[in-house]
Design a protein around this motif. Structure first.
Motif, PDB file in Angstrom:
ATOM      1  N   ALA A  42       0.857  -1.190   0.000  1.00 33.79           N
ATOM      2  CA  ALA A  42       0.000   0.000   0.000  1.00 33.79           C
ATOM      3  C   ALA A  42       0.890   1.236   0.000  1.00 33.79           C
ATOM      4  CB  ALA A  42      -0.914   0.012   1.217  1.00 33.79           C
ATOM      5  N   LEU A  44       0.931   5.725   0.082  1.00 33.30           N
ATOM      6  CA  LEU A  44       0.236   6.978   0.370  1.00 33.30           C
ATOM      7  C   LEU A  44       1.156   8.096  -0.078  1.00 33.30           C
ATOM      8  CD1 LEU A  44      -2.353   8.088   1.759  1.00 33.30           C
ATOM      9  CD2 LEU A  44      -1.012   8.314   3.843  1.00 33.30           C
ATOM     10  N   HIS A  51      -6.051  10.580  -6.093  1.00 35.05           N
ATOM     11  CA  HIS A  51      -6.010   9.239  -5.511  1.00 35.05           C
ATOM     12  C   HIS A  51      -4.726   9.074  -4.706  1.00 35.05           C
ATOM     13  CE1 HIS A  51      -9.218   8.756  -8.331  1.00 35.05           C
ATOM     14  NE2 HIS A  51      -8.422   8.813  -9.357  1.00 35.05           N
ATOM     15  N   PRO A  52      -4.638   9.686  -3.526  1.00 35.07           N
ATOM     16  CA  PRO A  52      -3.392   9.629  -2.754  1.00 35.07           C
ATOM     17  C   PRO A  52      -3.051   8.241  -2.239  1.00 35.07           C
ATOM     18  CG  PRO A  52      -5.146  10.669  -1.479  1.00 35.07           C
ATOM     19  CD  PRO A  52      -5.674  10.508  -2.863  1.00 35.07           C
ATOM     20  N   MET A  53      -4.043   7.354  -2.098  1.00 32.69           N
ATOM     21  CA  MET A  53      -3.786   6.016  -1.581  1.00 32.69           C
ATOM     22  C   MET A  53      -4.049   4.960  -2.640  1.00 32.69           C
ATOM     23  SD  MET A  53      -5.569   3.749   1.409  1.00 32.69           S
ATOM     24  CE  MET A  53      -6.427   2.715   0.214  1.00 32.69           C
ATOM     25  N   LYS A  54      -3.138   4.002  -2.753  1.00 31.94           N
ATOM     26  CA  LYS A  54      -3.319   2.872  -3.660  1.00 31.94           C
ATOM     27  C   LYS A  54      -2.839   1.624  -2.945  1.00 31.94           C
ATOM     28  CE  LYS A  54      -2.789   5.505  -7.957  1.00 31.94           C
ATOM     29  NZ  LYS A  54      -2.637   6.832  -7.329  1.00 31.94           N
ATOM     30  N   THR A  66      -7.174   1.553   5.027  1.00 34.05           N
ATOM     31  CA  THR A  66      -7.600   2.937   4.869  1.00 34.05           C
ATOM     32  C   THR A  66      -6.394   3.871   4.868  1.00 34.05           C
ATOM     33  OG1 THR A  66      -7.831   3.377   7.248  1.00 34.05           O
ATOM     34  CG2 THR A  66      -9.729   2.395   6.106  1.00 34.05           C
ATOM     35  N   SER A  67      -6.596   5.054   4.319  1.00 40.43           N
ATOM     36  CA  SER A  67      -5.528   6.050   4.302  1.00 40.43           C
ATOM     37  C   SER A  67      -5.191   6.512   5.712  1.00 40.43           C
ATOM     38  CB  SER A  67      -5.936   7.253   3.442  1.00 40.43           C
ATOM     39  OG  SER A  67      -7.145   7.821   3.910  1.00 40.43           O
ATOM     40  N   THR A  68      -6.173   6.491   6.615  1.00 35.00           N
ATOM     41  CA  THR A  68      -5.908   6.874   8.006  1.00 35.00           C
ATOM     42  C   THR A  68      -4.934   5.904   8.647  1.00 35.00           C
ATOM     43  OG1 THR A  68      -8.126   7.827   8.204  1.00 35.00           O
ATOM     44  CG2 THR A  68      -6.966   7.298  10.258  1.00 35.00           C
ATOM     45  N   LEU A  70      -2.678   4.087   7.070  1.00 35.38           N
ATOM     46  CA  LEU A  70      -1.367   4.319   6.468  1.00 35.38           C
ATOM     47  C   LEU A  70      -0.720   5.568   7.051  1.00 35.38           C
ATOM     48  CD1 LEU A  70      -1.994   3.504   2.697  1.00 35.38           C
ATOM     49  CD2 LEU A  70      -0.883   2.079   4.408  1.00 35.38           C
ATOM     50  N   ALA A  71      -1.511   6.612   7.240  1.00 33.90           N
ATOM     51  CA  ALA A  71      -0.969   7.839   7.807  1.00 33.90           C
ATOM     52  C   ALA A  71      -0.448   7.603   9.222  1.00 33.90           C
ATOM     53  CB  ALA A  71      -2.033   8.931   7.813  1.00 33.90           C
ATOM     54  N   HIS A 390     -15.697   2.697   0.471  1.00 30.66           N
ATOM     55  CA  HIS A 390     -14.255   2.934   0.321  1.00 30.66           C
ATOM     56  C   HIS A 390     -13.677   2.004  -0.747  1.00 30.66           C
ATOM     57  CE1 HIS A 390     -10.031   3.581   1.378  1.00 30.66           C
ATOM     58  NE2 HIS A 390      -9.911   2.270   1.385  1.00 30.66           N
TER      59      HIS A 390
END
Length: 422
Positions: A42, A44, A51-54, A66-68, A70-71, A390
């Motif tokens: 993944a 970010l 599309h910041p997350m893949k 989720t992007s959260t 990853l952050a 999502h």
């Protein structure tokens, strides 16, 4: 675990960098699998507003991460220093290797490899070096995007920030109101409960209405779009001797595609800026008009009339119009002034594609595309396929990238061409 061979590592780097931005993780996964077995990857990145997350790999992970999350992992990783440990991803605790990189002038990128084995130091160095190359590649692509993609990313980032700010403010106001009600010494328990219930119901209604903000990313009323342009142009001539005349569309409620509204604003503003560079003008007139299936934009001045089609600003304006399927023309008469006109289509052009264009999509992506082509929204697609919204957004992003289109409408058009929605 076999240690990396330099020649193989370089070949892997080349295969990754040749891939389209949306498809980088697949060759990266193949390159790393020999040295670092993993379940999923993944990423970010701050250099892609759309599309910041893949993610790529096992569906059980990629459809839930989720992007959260990853952050949160990114908060524990230092630039250039690989990190390995237990990370909360896809709702569970998973061993993961994380690397972060931030080339000069870029917003940075994070890669998380979900693996069960602790990697050797040599493998960590390889992953970090490979990700440094990818991050540099991503930042370069972000700066050198086509005009349509670049404007689309900026619009998406701006609108996302606005929507988040509005929702945050509404949430804070609701909580403050509830606290004030519950702390009140002038209300008895029954009255406090009724008031708090009314506030909560109103907040839920407002939250549901906020879902309509999504449409602002794809549609905008002509009058609203023109008023936004007026706000951008006002500072340019506020303290100038040049008079600015603005003539908005006669049908202000006509709905414009978001990319067309944005392109029209950019064309008008950039043209006005270009005209203001020339001395001897006293008036600039900007007009928008919807005619048939096109939005016509006209900018006229009474300046020296020396602008030419070969001038760099005009070439840039022409590229911007062409990026959304439009056309631009210039009429300059020495001593009489310059007129720049643009015709922007309100419907996307049908792209010529090979018969096997949809072959690049996976079965699940085809299912999502088929429902998208039938006009279903993300929530309806999620309910129909028994997946999260999502996950639907993730699949839609991949579909657009793989098909080489910029909007859901264009993707739906391809589906209809190939009979997918029949």
């Amino acid at each position: 675990m076999r240690l990396p061979d330099p020649a193989v590592a370089l070949a892997a780097a080349a295969s990754v960098l040749r891939a389209p931005v949306g498809g980088i993780l697949e060759p990266l996964s193949a390159a790393l699998s020999e040295y670092l077995p993993h379940r999923a990857l993944a990423m970010l990145t701050g250099d892609c507003a759309r599309h910041p997350m893949k993610a790529y790999g096992e569906a059980a992970l990629t459809e839930q991460i989720t992007s959260t999350e990853l952050a949160r992992v990114g908060g524990t990783v230092e630039l250039g220093r690989p990190w390995f440990g237990q990370a909360h991803l896809a709702g569970e605790l998973i061993p993961a290797l994380a690397v972060a990189s931030q080339p000069p002038g870029a917003d940075g990128a994070l890669l998380v490899v979900m693996t069960g084995d602790e990697p050797a130091d040599e493998v960590r160095v390889l992953v970090q070096a490979l990700w440094d190359l990818v991050a540099l590649h991503l930042s370069h692509r972000a700066v050198n995007l086509r005009p349509a993609d670049l404007s689309g990313n900026r619009v998406a980032a701006s609108e996302r920030a606005r929507a988040i700010t509005e929702l945050t403010n509404a949430h804070a106001a609701t909580l403050q109101s509830l606290l004030s009600t519950l702390r009140s010494r002038t209300l008895d328990d029954a009255a406090a409960r009724r008031t708090a219930t009314d506030l909560a119901v109103s907040a839920l209604i407002e939250l549901r209405a906020a879902a309509d903000l999504d449409s602002t990313l794809s549609e905008e009323r002509a009058g609203v779009a023109f008023n936004r342009l007026a706000g951008k142009l006002a500072p340019l001539t506020r303290y100038s001797e040049v008079s600015l005349e603005l003539n908005g569309p006669r049908e202000p409620d006509h709905v414009l595609p978001g990319d067309i509204a944005n392109a029209a604003r950019a064309l008008a503003r950039n043209t006005v800026v270009t005209m203001l560079d020339y001395a001897g003008l006293s008036r600039i007139r900007v007009t928008w008009e919807v005619s048939g299936a096109e939005l016509h934009v006209a900018i006229r001045d009474d300046g020296p009339g020396v602008l030419t089609v070969d001038a760099l600003p005009v070439r840039r304006l022409t590229e911007l119009a062409a990026a959304v399927g439009g056309r631009l023309s210039l009429d300059a008469v020495p001593g009489w002034g310059t007129t720049v006109t643009a015709a922007l289509p309100l419907t996307p052009p049908v792209t010529e594609v090979p018969d096997d264009a949809l072959a690049v999509l996976k079965p699940r992506e085809l299912e999502v595309l088929e429902r998208l082509a039938r006009g279903l929204r993300n929530r309806q697609i999620a309910e129909d396929l028994l997946i999260s919204q999502h996950t639907v957004k993730f699949h839609v992003a991949n579909i657009l990238d793989k098909l080489g289109v910029a909007t859901r409408t264009e993707a739906a058009a391809l589906a209809h061409i190939h009979g997918l929605s029949v």
